[in-house]
Design a protein around this motif. Structure first.
Motif, mmCIF file in Angstrom:
data_model
loop_
_atom_site.group_PDB
_atom_site.id
_atom_site.type_symbol
_atom_site.label_atom_id
_atom_site.label_comp_id
_atom_site.label_asym_id
_atom_site.label_seq_id
_atom_site.Cartn_x
_atom_site.Cartn_y
_atom_site.Cartn_z
ATOM 1 N N THR A 42 0.846 -1.188 0.000
ATOM 2 C CA THR A 42 0.000 0.000 0.000
ATOM 3 C C THR A 42 0.885 1.243 0.000
ATOM 4 O O THR A 42 1.029 1.925 0.980
ATOM 5 N N GLU A 43 1.491 1.460 -1.138
ATOM 6 C CA GLU A 43 2.312 2.659 -1.289
ATOM 7 C C GLU A 43 1.620 3.609 -2.237
ATOM 8 O O GLU A 43 1.131 3.219 -3.284
ATOM 9 N N ASN A 44 1.586 4.857 -1.855
ATOM 10 C CA ASN A 44 1.113 5.921 -2.734
ATOM 11 C C ASN A 44 -0.302 5.680 -3.283
ATOM 12 O O ASN A 44 -0.530 5.715 -4.485
ATOM 13 N N ILE A 45 -1.219 5.394 -2.392
ATOM 14 C CA ILE A 45 -2.620 5.221 -2.799
ATOM 15 C C ILE A 45 -3.297 6.591 -2.767
ATOM 16 O O ILE A 45 -3.200 7.300 -1.760
ATOM 17 N N LEU A 46 -3.975 6.913 -3.860
ATOM 18 C CA LEU A 46 -4.675 8.197 -3.905
ATOM 19 C C LEU A 46 -5.864 8.151 -2.954
ATOM 20 O O LEU A 46 -6.717 7.281 -3.050
ATOM 21 N N LEU A 47 -5.902 9.114 -2.037
ATOM 22 C CA LEU A 47 -6.929 9.104 -0.992
ATOM 23 C C LEU A 47 -7.960 10.211 -1.218
ATOM 24 O O LEU A 47 -9.152 9.997 -1.086
ATOM 25 N N VAL A 48 -7.472 11.398 -1.541
ATOM 26 C CA VAL A 48 -8.376 12.539 -1.791
ATOM 27 C C VAL A 48 -7.896 13.234 -3.054
ATOM 28 O O VAL A 48 -6.737 13.637 -3.146
ATOM 29 N N LYS A 49 -8.807 13.376 -3.992
ATOM 30 C CA LYS A 49 -8.425 14.023 -5.257
ATOM 31 C C LYS A 49 -8.791 15.510 -5.190
ATOM 32 O O LYS A 49 -9.851 15.873 -4.689
ATOM 33 N N HIS A 50 -7.902 16.349 -5.672
ATOM 34 C CA HIS A 50 -8.163 17.791 -5.793
ATOM 35 C C HIS A 50 -8.607 18.431 -4.488
ATOM 36 O O HIS A 50 -9.642 19.085 -4.426
ATOM 37 N N LEU A 51 -7.834 18.247 -3.445
ATOM 38 C CA LEU A 51 -8.140 18.916 -2.180
ATOM 39 C C LEU A 51 -7.730 20.380 -2.294
ATOM 40 O O LEU A 51 -6.591 20.676 -2.638
ATOM 41 N N GLU A 52 -8.668 21.269 -2.004
ATOM 42 C CA GLU A 52 -8.365 22.700 -2.093
ATOM 43 C C GLU A 52 -7.526 23.107 -0.893
ATOM 44 O O GLU A 52 -7.870 22.839 0.247
ATOM 45 N N ASN A 53 -6.392 23.765 -1.168
ATOM 46 C CA ASN A 53 -5.555 24.263 -0.083
ATOM 47 C C ASN A 53 -4.839 25.521 -0.541
ATOM 48 O O ASN A 53 -4.017 25.480 -1.444
ATOM 49 N N GLN A 68 -4.707 26.186 -4.167
ATOM 50 C CA GLN A 68 -4.160 25.099 -4.995
ATOM 51 C C GLN A 68 -5.026 23.856 -4.834
ATOM 52 O O GLN A 68 -5.628 23.667 -3.772
ATOM 53 N N TYR A 69 -5.040 23.027 -5.860
ATOM 54 C CA TYR A 69 -5.760 21.757 -5.748
ATOM 55 C C TYR A 69 -4.739 20.623 -5.735
ATOM 56 O O TYR A 69 -3.960 20.477 -6.674
ATOM 57 N N LEU A 70 -4.736 19.887 -4.648
ATOM 58 C CA LEU A 70 -3.702 18.867 -4.455
ATOM 59 C C LEU A 70 -4.323 17.488 -4.335
ATOM 60 O O LEU A 70 -5.397 17.330 -3.743
ATOM 61 N N ASP A 71 -3.638 16.509 -4.893
ATOM 62 C CA ASP A 71 -4.030 15.113 -4.690
ATOM 63 C C ASP A 71 -3.305 14.599 -3.449
ATOM 64 O O ASP A 71 -2.084 14.740 -3.334
ATOM 65 N N ILE A 72 -4.072 14.038 -2.531
ATOM 66 C CA ILE A 72 -3.489 13.566 -1.277
ATOM 67 C C ILE A 72 -3.394 12.038 -1.328
ATOM 68 O O ILE A 72 -4.382 11.354 -1.607
ATOM 69 N N TYR A 73 -2.216 11.550 -1.039
ATOM 70 C CA TYR A 73 -1.946 10.112 -1.084
ATOM 71 C C TYR A 73 -1.694 9.594 0.326
ATOM 72 O O TYR A 73 -1.347 10.366 1.224
ATOM 73 N N GLN A 77 -5.458 21.102 8.354
ATOM 74 C CA GLN A 77 -6.475 20.664 9.323
ATOM 75 C C GLN A 77 -7.858 21.221 8.939
ATOM 76 O O GLN A 77 -7.967 22.209 8.228
ATOM 77 N N GLY A 78 -8.880 20.572 9.445
ATOM 78 C CA GLY A 78 -10.252 21.039 9.209
ATOM 79 C C GLY A 78 -10.768 20.723 7.812
ATOM 80 O O GLY A 78 -11.768 21.279 7.370
ATOM 81 N N LYS A 79 -10.079 19.840 7.088
ATOM 82 C CA LYS A 79 -10.493 19.499 5.719
ATOM 83 C C LYS A 79 -10.909 18.035 5.613
ATOM 84 O O LYS A 79 -11.025 17.488 4.532
ATOM 85 N N GLY A 80 -11.030 17.386 6.746
ATOM 86 C CA GLY A 80 -11.467 15.988 6.742
ATOM 87 C C GLY A 80 -10.320 14.982 6.697
ATOM 88 O O GLY A 80 -10.555 13.769 6.683
ATOM 89 N N LEU A 81 -9.061 15.465 6.659
ATOM 90 C CA LEU A 81 -7.944 14.523 6.498
ATOM 91 C C LEU A 81 -7.676 13.705 7.757
ATOM 92 O O LEU A 81 -7.299 12.535 7.674
#
Ligand SMILES: CC(C)(COP(=O)(O)OP(=O)(O)OC[C@H]1O[C@@H](n2cnc3c(N)ncnc32)[C@H](O)[C@@H]1OP(=O)(O)O)[C@@H](O)C(=O)NCCC(=O)NCCS
Length: 178
Positions: A25-36, A39-44, A122-126
């Motif tokens: 389980t390496e580098n699994i995409l967890l959240v796509k296009h998280l606004e921060n 910027q929109y970031l993919d969180i793995y 923080q505060g974004k559901g992560l």
């Protein structure tokens, strides 16, 4: 500092997805296009004990935790049952923004430690998705008693996730050297 010992109640109505295995389980995409910050970031996430200790120290610094000797941190990670990292990628680099680790007897019990999300994220559901992954992996390993020590200000964070304090009057107890 005071702590609460909190237990996870294993409710049978929860729909655990057990499709992610503990291994591989390496580098699994967890959240796509998280606004921060515009910027929109993919969180793995990855389950990996090959962690850059300086990145982890920076993450822990960011929430004001007292520094611990890196050698001991490495030993703790090496002897953990599970470590989960959350990160985003930029210029081929992994930027660590979340972390949690678990110790366990590999059979019945597990205790979660060092749950942290970088303040900018923080505060974004992560925090919730990080904990969901931790619990999912432990349930996949058929571990049913999951405990943690919560700072008083985060007790309701864990309560929302299904953790309960003092089930059947059970008290967490501590021994510290004088
Ligand atoms: C605690 C922590 C991990 C939460 O992460 P997070 O990404 O901010 O949390 P989320 O955005 O996923 O929040 C999930 C839910 O918990 C709630 N929540 C978040 N932080 C909370 C807190 N400190 N107290 C109570 N509720 C909290 C959110 O409002 C949200 O509720 P909702 O689902 O009803 O909207 C993060 O704030 C952190 O790293 N804090 C510093 C380190 C720390 O204290 N770790 C815990 C050590 S025991």
């Amino acid at each position: 500092m005071s702590f609460w010992k909190i237990f996870f109640k294993n409710t049978s109505d929860m729909n655990w997805q057990t499709n992610i295995e503990l291994e591989n389980t390496e580098n699994i995409l967890l959240v796509k296009h998280l606004e921060n910050e515009g910027q929109y970031l993919d969180i793995y996430f990855s389950i990996d004990d090959d962690i850059n200790l300086y990145d982890l120290e920076k993450l822990c610094d960011s929430v004001g935790w007292v520094r611990r000797p890196l050698k001991k941190v490495k030993m703790a990670i090496d002897h953990s049952f599970l470590t989960i990292c959350l990160f985003y990628k930029s210029c081929q680099k992994k930027n660590l923004i979340g972390f949690a680790r678990v110790t366990s007897d590999n059979s019945f019990n597990a205790t979660i430690w060092d749950v942290v999300i970088h303040p900018k994220f923080q505060g974004k559901g992560l925090g919730k998705v990080l904990m969901d992954q931790v619990i999912k992996q432990l349930r996949y390993s058929d571990i049913s008693t999951i405990t943690l020590f919560a700072d008083p200000q985060v007790v309701s964070f864990y309560r929302n996730l299904g953790f309960i304090t003092d089930p059947d009057g059970v008290k967490g107890m501590f021994w510290y050297p004088l």
